[in-house]
Design a protein around this motif. Sequence first.
Motif: not given
Length: 389
Positions: A21-27, A125-146
């Motif tokens: 959990p959370g290690n996708y942040q590097r990507t 409010f800072g950041g990039f849409k592309e990074a947010q989309d990937f972060g949201t996708g990873f978080a959604r996929a990882q939530k049940p696993w976590a």
Amino acid sequence: MSTLLPENTREDVNSESFWMPGNYQRTVKRTEDAFQSCNDMVTCFQERARVERQYAQQLSEWSSKWKPLVDSSPLYGSLLTAWQCFVTSADRLAALHSSVCRSLVSEDGDRVRTWQKESFHKKIFGGFKEAQDFGTGFARAQKPWAKRLKKLDKVRSVYHKASRKEQAARGRETHAQGNPDVPIEKQKKIQEEREQAQQEAEKVRSRYEKVLEEVTRYAPRYMEEMESIFDQSQEEERKRISFLKQAFLSIHRHLDVTNNESVKAVYNELHHTLMAVDEQEDLRWWKNTHGPGMPTDWPQFQEWTAVKKNKKGKQMEVEKKAAIEKSDMVGGVRVRALYEYVGQETDELSFSAGEEFLKTEDEDEQGWCRGMKDGGGEGLYPANYVETV
């Protein structure tokens, strides 16, 4: 042959794993880092462009300083031409490096900026849409696993605690059985505690295995969803790498002057000029211009002759026109005498400085040409005593 890692080493490796959990942040952060890398890249080669511009300016200043000095130097002939070629080559190279500067800024820099603007979309409010989309996708996929992992960690902790309690009870039972000082009733009580601890450990173990099985069944789905998001980020990164590769190749093409045809032409011409330095020709020119080869009006006996009356002007014009027409019929090149020359032999042509006549034959190996004057006189004369009109 595989090697078993120590327990603490395996835990460290597992904690760094992408699947935790959370290690996708590097990507996710890789996308933001790519934007900053573009900024650094543009700044880097803008500084290189300034180096090219300064070098071009220094070449021009050097050429401007030395051109009049070289032109007025004591050197002469082909050696002077060679020195002058170095100076003029600097002007051409200065123009080339100025062009490199413009290409790095206007072409390469603007190209990266345009691609950067099209590929990264900043959020309010800072950041990039592309990074947010990937972060949201990873978080959604990882939530049940976590959530399952958290449950698994909790039940494992309970199982390990029960196992330690059982182990301690077994130890007390073993100690009591070998000690005659422990009463029978106490030994039975210790045995009952050990059996109760064993039953509790087996019960917790069963629950632990059930939760682990549930996690194991969910793992393929979790991996599939995570890899799907990861593949999308990889595709975006592939596009970035491909673009930046082409950008670097473009910069290389502009900086690599070794393959520039203009540079090759400059140095080929310079080399040709240097190889054309001819000591014999330079020495012959000096001899004929400033040495024994110069024409001299040696003293000789001159008879007095009465001055004849000139023909009428109209008749002279007719004769001059006829002579010019004759020279045109013969063919040749009109030349003008730079110096006066008095023929030393009967087959040589004499003329005064500034006089024009017709060159009918090109220079031979001895440096002589054949010419014909408008009045009809013909003969040989030194080639370096005239210039083409």
